[in-house]
Design an enzyme around this catalytic site. Structure first.
Site, PDB file in Angstrom:
ATOM      1  N   LYS A  32       1.195  -0.966   0.052  1.00 36.31           N
ATOM      2  CA  LYS A  32      -0.224   0.206   0.216  1.00 36.31           C
ATOM      3  C   LYS A  32       0.562   1.330   0.023  1.00 36.31           C
ATOM      4  O   LYS A  32       1.300   1.139   1.060  1.00 36.31           O
ATOM      5  CB  LYS A  32      -0.692  -0.122   1.094  1.00 36.31           C
ATOM      6  CG  LYS A  32      -1.600   1.284   1.273  1.00 36.31           C
ATOM      7  CD  LYS A  32      -2.891   1.128   2.354  1.00 36.31           C
ATOM      8  CE  LYS A  32      -2.528   1.457   3.634  1.00 36.31           C
ATOM      9  NZ  LYS A  32      -2.521   3.110   3.768  1.00 36.31           N
ATOM     10  N   ASP A  59      -3.616   4.526  -1.881  1.00 38.32           N
ATOM     11  CA  ASP A  59      -3.780   5.155  -0.235  1.00 38.32           C
ATOM     12  C   ASP A  59      -4.127   5.970  -0.771  1.00 38.32           C
ATOM     13  O   ASP A  59      -4.031   7.160   0.254  1.00 38.32           O
ATOM     14  CB  ASP A  59      -4.244   4.688   0.548  1.00 38.32           C
ATOM     15  CG  ASP A  59      -4.072   4.411   1.448  1.00 38.32           C
ATOM     16  OD1 ASP A  59      -6.162   5.391   1.603  1.00 38.32           O
ATOM     17  OD2 ASP A  59      -4.069   4.327   3.335  1.00 38.32           O
ATOM     18  N   LYS A  61      -7.633   7.734  -0.651  1.00 39.96           N
ATOM     19  CA  LYS A  61      -8.802   8.817  -0.314  1.00 39.96           C
ATOM     20  C   LYS A  61      -9.212   9.822  -1.130  1.00 39.96           C
ATOM     21  O   LYS A  61      -9.763  11.133  -0.002  1.00 39.96           O
ATOM     22  CB  LYS A  61      -8.685   9.419   1.402  1.00 39.96           C
ATOM     23  CG  LYS A  61      -8.024   8.072   2.002  1.00 39.96           C
ATOM     24  CD  LYS A  61      -8.055   8.209   3.315  1.00 39.96           C
ATOM     25  CE  LYS A  61      -8.299   7.199   4.120  1.00 39.96           C
ATOM     26  NZ  LYS A  61      -5.870   6.791   4.417  1.00 39.96           N
ATOM     27  N   ASP A  64     -14.085  15.288  -3.671  1.00 40.03           N
ATOM     28  CA  ASP A  64     -13.466  16.109  -4.671  1.00 40.03           C
ATOM     29  C   ASP A  64     -15.165  15.940  -5.582  1.00 40.03           C
ATOM     30  O   ASP A  64     -16.116  14.669  -5.221  1.00 40.03           O
ATOM     31  CB  ASP A  64     -12.934  16.336  -5.245  1.00 40.03           C
ATOM     32  CG  ASP A  64     -12.480  17.606  -5.181  1.00 40.03           C
ATOM     33  OD1 ASP A  64     -13.320  18.509  -5.537  1.00 40.03           O
ATOM     34  OD2 ASP A  64     -10.961  17.977  -5.616  1.00 40.03           O
ATOM     35  N   THR A 119     -11.493   5.653  11.185  1.00 44.29           N
ATOM     36  CA  THR A 119     -11.691   5.628  13.091  1.00 44.29           C
ATOM     37  C   THR A 119     -11.019   6.630  13.773  1.00 44.29           C
ATOM     38  O   THR A 119     -11.547   6.375  15.064  1.00 44.29           O
ATOM     39  CB  THR A 119     -10.142   4.484  13.165  1.00 44.29           C
ATOM     40  OG1 THR A 119      -9.232   4.358  11.852  1.00 44.29           O
ATOM     41  CG2 THR A 119     -11.363   3.283  12.076  1.00 44.29           C
ATOM     42  N   ARG A 211       3.053  -1.318  10.373  1.00 43.57           N
ATOM     43  CA  ARG A 211       3.971  -0.777  11.713  1.00 43.57           C
ATOM     44  C   ARG A 211       5.007  -2.786  12.216  1.00 43.57           C
ATOM     45  O   ARG A 211       6.314  -3.066  12.838  1.00 43.57           O
ATOM     46  CB  ARG A 211       4.661  -0.209  12.810  1.00 43.57           C
ATOM     47  CG  ARG A 211       4.436   0.824  12.101  1.00 43.57           C
ATOM     48  CD  ARG A 211       3.360   1.898  12.736  1.00 43.57           C
ATOM     49  NE  ARG A 211       2.077   2.453  13.462  1.00 43.57           N
ATOM     50  CZ  ARG A 211       1.366   3.038  14.213  1.00 43.57           C
ATOM     51  NH1 ARG A 211       2.150   3.991  14.903  1.00 43.57           N
ATOM     52  NH2 ARG A 211       0.133   2.447  13.477  1.00 43.57           N
TER      53      ARG A 211
END
Ligand code: C5P
Length: 232
Positions: A32, A59, A61, A64, A119, A211
């Site tokens: 990603k 990614d 996002k 518009d 989130t 991570r």
């Protein structure tokens, strides 16, 4: 559609990213690329990682007006990415325009996934800042249904929501899920975490893992552990 582990390349330069990927000599993980790396290095880094043989989830996002998103998606599709995303809050008209833009002249297109509510948004922030007063989980499921009705392929959600998403939108509708940690690992800033094995049981289609792999002492071993727990 096979289940797979997607490594989040949350690095701020091409050098760090390629040094990380160089450690994978036997496999070509699905990766990603997010805003940090894309804004640092531009589309060239996407082409370079694609040329190395990796599948890419871009990614960015998008959110518009429909015409702008349609044209931007046409450019991203030309980068030959495998998956990309947008905010369902941009409305069905925007999601339908995005799909049109993504579709290549030969009829193929990258998978298109919607972000519902981030989130980082909670009930109080949603009510106070964007005047949405419905319960957060209802908002998330409504956005998922709108995405499915618009023809999108899935949503980004917690593994804990994957079952609900599949029940509401169909089992072919993808649940792409971050928030994954090993049972013996550090949760970091993720609040609701799930192990790769549990994500598989809960029905996630793809897990996005950053991570626990990128910061591991042995990233290749951590990736393989993720794959064996999640894919089997
Ligand atoms: O390092 P970690 O495994 O927490 O990385 C998870 C990745 O998934 C990051 O790139 C993060 O931005 C992304 N993500 C997330 N939660 C969401 C949506 C995306 O953690 N709701």
């Amino acid at each position: 559609m096979g289940k797979d582990v997607i490594i989040a390349l949350d690095f701020d330069s091409k050098e760090k990213t390629l040094a990380f990927l160089d450690q994978f000599t036997e496999e070509k993980p699905f990766v990603k690329i997010g805003m940090e790396l894309f804004y640092a290095e531009g589309p060239a880094v996407v082409r370079e990682i694609k040329a190395r043989g990796h599948k890419i989830f871009l990614d960015l996002k998008l959110h518009d007006i429909p015409n702008t998103v349609k044209k931007a998606m046409a450019v991203l599709s030309g980068l030959d990415v495998d998956m990309t995303n947008l905010h369902a809050a941009g409305t069905r008209a925007m999601m339908e325009a995005a799909l049109e833009g993504l579709t290549r002249p030969d009829g193929t297109r990258p998978l298109l996934i919607a972000v519902t509510q981030l989130t980082s948004t909670n009930q109080a922030r949603m009510e106070q800042d964007i005047l949405i007063e419905k319960p957060l989980d209802q908002v998330v499921m409504h956005y998922a249904r709108c995405a499915a009705q618009s023809g999108l392929d899935g949503v980004v959600c917690s593994p804990l929501e994957a079952g609900k998403v599949h029940n509401a939108c169909g089992h072919g509708f993808l649940a792409v899920t971050p928030g994954v940690r090993f049972a013996d690992g550090d949760a970091g800033d993720q609040v609701r975490v799930t192990t790769p094995a549990r994500a598989r049981e809960l029905g996630s289609d793809y897990i996005v893992v950053g991570r626990p792999i990128t910061q591991a002492a042995d990233p290749v071993a951590a990736y393989r552990r993720c794959v064996s727990e999640f894919v089997g």
